[in-house]
Design a protein around this motif. Structure first.
Motif, PDB file in Angstrom:
ATOM      1  N   SER A  44       0.834  -1.213   0.000  1.00 53.32           N
ATOM      2  CA  SER A  44       0.000   0.000   0.000  1.00 53.32           C
ATOM      3  C   SER A  44       0.864   1.256   0.000  1.00 53.32           C
ATOM      4  N   VAL A  45       1.904   1.257   0.815  1.00 58.53           N
ATOM      5  CA  VAL A  45       2.788   2.419   0.886  1.00 58.53           C
ATOM      6  C   VAL A  45       3.461   2.674  -0.464  1.00 58.53           C
ATOM      7  N   VAL A  46       3.918   1.620  -1.108  1.00 58.78           N
ATOM      8  CA  VAL A  46       4.574   1.764  -2.408  1.00 58.78           C
ATOM      9  C   VAL A  46       3.582   2.278  -3.455  1.00 58.78           C
ATOM     10  N   ILE A  47       2.358   1.773  -3.435  1.00 55.17           N
ATOM     11  CA  ILE A  47       1.356   2.220  -4.415  1.00 55.17           C
ATOM     12  C   ILE A  47       1.038   3.697  -4.231  1.00 55.17           C
ATOM     13  N   VAL A  48       0.825   4.121  -2.987  1.00 51.61           N
ATOM     14  CA  VAL A  48       0.515   5.537  -2.731  1.00 51.61           C
ATOM     15  C   VAL A  48       1.704   6.423  -3.103  1.00 51.61           C
ATOM     16  N   ALA A  49       2.900   6.038  -2.688  1.00 47.93           N
ATOM     17  CA  ALA A  49       4.089   6.840  -2.985  1.00 47.93           C
ATOM     18  C   ALA A  49       4.359   6.905  -4.485  1.00 47.93           C
ATOM     19  N   ALA A  50       4.174   5.790  -5.175  1.00 46.45           N
ATOM     20  CA  ALA A  50       4.386   5.779  -6.627  1.00 46.45           C
ATOM     21  C   ALA A  50       3.389   6.703  -7.321  1.00 46.45           C
ATOM     22  N   GLU A  51       2.165   6.709  -6.854  1.00 46.19           N
ATOM     23  CA  GLU A  51       1.158   7.591  -7.454  1.00 46.19           C
ATOM     24  C   GLU A  51       1.493   9.059  -7.187  1.00 46.19           C
ATOM     25  N   LEU A  52       1.980   9.366  -6.001  1.00 42.75           N
ATOM     26  CA  LEU A  52       2.401  10.741  -5.709  1.00 42.75           C
ATOM     27  C   LEU A  52       3.564  11.158  -6.612  1.00 42.75           C
ATOM     28  N   LEU A  53       4.521  10.249  -6.810  1.00 41.90           N
ATOM     29  CA  LEU A  53       5.635  10.552  -7.717  1.00 41.90           C
ATOM     30  C   LEU A  53       5.137  10.763  -9.145  1.00 41.90           C
ATOM     31  N   LYS A  54       4.212   9.922  -9.584  1.00 39.79           N
ATOM     32  CA  LYS A  54       3.659  10.038 -10.938  1.00 39.79           C
ATOM     33  C   LYS A  54       2.933  11.363 -11.108  1.00 39.79           C
ATOM     34  N   ARG A  55       2.079  11.695 -10.142  1.00 40.52           N
ATOM     35  CA  ARG A  55       1.315  12.950 -10.239  1.00 40.52           C
ATOM     36  C   ARG A  55       2.243  14.157 -10.165  1.00 40.52           C
ATOM     37  N   GLY A  56       3.250  14.089  -9.317  1.00 36.27           N
ATOM     38  CA  GLY A  56       4.220  15.182  -9.240  1.00 36.27           C
ATOM     39  C   GLY A  56       4.973  15.351 -10.546  1.00 36.27           C
ATOM     40  N   ASN A  57       5.352  14.245 -11.148  1.00 32.87           N
ATOM     41  CA  ASN A  57       6.037  14.290 -12.438  1.00 32.87           C
ATOM     42  C   ASN A  57       5.130  14.893 -13.520  1.00 32.87           C
TER      43      ASN A  57
END
Length: 110
Positions: A44-57
């Protein structure tokens, strides 16, 4: 070829990866921290963090926002999101009923 490992545990999977990309390395380190601190929730942590990185990018590339502005926005969102989570999502163990504890045990054993 190597050893075969069969698991659905996110932390175990991530430990086996040889990661060089800086963003991916952050995700692996985050999962390991989550595993050592809590013992669960790594996927769950990896999925949320990856989505934040994607949206930030996406904001940086398509929205023409500076990285500092995006980070500031994430920090502002964190300040707004955490207090209600702490208030509503934390239950003290001594406030749990026997039924709650049995349900938790059943969930962890399944």
């Amino acid at each position: 070829i190597g050893d075969v490992l069969i698991t659905n545990d996110g932390a175990t999977i991530l430990k086996q990866l040889e990661v060089e990309h800086p963003a991916a390395r952050v995700l692996v380190d985050l999962a390991q921290l989550q595993d050592s601190e809590v013992g669960d929730g790594t996927t769950s942590v990896v999925i949320v963090a990856a989505e934040l990185l994607k949206r930030g990018n996406d904001l940086m590339r398509n929205g023409n926002l500076h990285l500092a502005t995006i980070i500031s926005g994430f920090r502002s969102a964190l300040k707004v999101a955490v207090p209600p989570l702490k208030k509503n999502m934390v239950t003290l163990v001594n406030e749990l009923s026997d039924e709650d504890l049995v349900d938790a045990a059943k969930t962890s054993m399944s």
